[in-house]
Design a protein around this motif. Sequence first.
Motif, PDB file in Angstrom:
ATOM      1  N   GLU A 250       5.033  12.309   4.487  1.00 24.65           N
ATOM      2  CA  GLU A 250       4.742  11.033   4.876  1.00 24.65           C
ATOM      3  C   GLU A 250       5.752   9.835   4.886  1.00 24.65           C
TER       4      GLU A 250
ATOM      5  N   GLN B 186       1.888   1.828  -3.627  1.00 21.26           N
ATOM      6  CA  GLN B 186       0.879   2.311  -4.370  1.00 21.26           C
ATOM      7  C   GLN B 186       0.573   3.685  -4.232  1.00 21.26           C
ATOM      8  N   TYR B 187       0.698   4.204  -2.858  1.00 19.75           N
ATOM      9  CA  TYR B 187       0.613   5.399  -2.427  1.00 19.75           C
ATOM     10  C   TYR B 187       1.705   6.479  -3.211  1.00 19.75           C
ATOM     11  N   LEU B 188       2.839   5.741  -3.185  1.00 22.12           N
ATOM     12  CA  LEU B 188       3.775   6.562  -3.643  1.00 22.12           C
ATOM     13  C   LEU B 188       4.156   6.635  -5.292  1.00 22.12           C
TER      14      LEU B 188
ATOM     15  N   ARG C 131       2.852  14.698   0.730  1.00 24.05           N
ATOM     16  CA  ARG C 131       2.705  13.474   0.559  1.00 24.05           C
ATOM     17  C   ARG C 131       4.140  12.712   0.731  1.00 24.05           C
TER      18      ARG C 131
ATOM     19  N   ASP D 181       0.987   6.907  -6.618  1.00 15.00           N
ATOM     20  CA  ASP D 181       0.021   8.134  -7.264  1.00 15.00           C
ATOM     21  C   ASP D 181       0.877   9.461  -6.865  1.00 15.00           C
ATOM     22  N   THR D 182       1.862   9.428  -5.911  1.00 16.21           N
ATOM     23  CA  THR D 182       2.476  10.650  -5.728  1.00 16.21           C
ATOM     24  C   THR D 182       3.531  10.696  -6.929  1.00 16.21           C
TER      25      THR D 182
ATOM     26  N   GLU E   7       0.289  19.648  -2.241  1.00 21.35           N
ATOM     27  CA  GLU E   7       0.064  18.160  -2.110  1.00 21.35           C
ATOM     28  C   GLU E   7       1.324  17.259  -2.207  1.00 21.35           C
TER      29      GLU E   7
ATOM     30  N   SER F 180       0.831  -1.090   0.107  1.00 26.53           N
ATOM     31  CA  SER F 180      -0.050  -0.070   0.144  1.00 26.53           C
ATOM     32  C   SER F 180       0.702   1.316  -0.120  1.00 26.53           C
ATOM     33  N   ASP F 181       2.154   1.419   0.826  1.00 24.19           N
ATOM     34  CA  ASP F 181       2.963   2.500   0.519  1.00 24.19           C
ATOM     35  C   ASP F 181       3.405   2.537  -0.863  1.00 24.19           C
TER      36      ASP F 181
END
Length: 158
Positions: free
Chosen positions: A106, A77-79, A103, A81-82, A99, A74-75
């Motif tokens: 985090e 995947q978030y990265l 991000r 998107d980032t 934004e 999940s990290d």
Amino acid sequence: MAGNGPPPKARKARRNADPIAQTVLRWEHAEAPELPDFRIERDGDLVEFVWPERTREWWQMWVDSPQAEHFGSSDWQYLLDTALIHARYWQGNLSLAGELRLRVAEFGATPSARARLRMVFAEADDADQGRGRSGGPSARERYGNLRMMPGGKAKGSA
């Protein structure tokens, strides 16, 4: 004789206890994915998205970072998107700066973000053998042979 003195203090329960119990998750290490190939719509046509070179370098920096060994799926995947936000920023959409900053914080991108996340570099002490930042001799090596003058006063003290 027992019973003398004040009574023992009663143990009080914490008043600020967490109302929700902590959830313990099984650790799952995930390998970094490649930046994906995909299409975007431009002027009614689907065209291949081209990652800016700067975003490719940025992504590789994260893949190689010490933090990456602690990233789960999940990290990543978030990265990912980032990374798209990063690419759009480097393509000129400066309104995404805030934004992007939030991000990457985090993930501990800056010294202050790492401090807030309580991250430290474990190998720092090993790299300098405990000698501090300068790489010079330690205080013990510099001053280890100094001894107190007879009479208990250091030379030059009042």
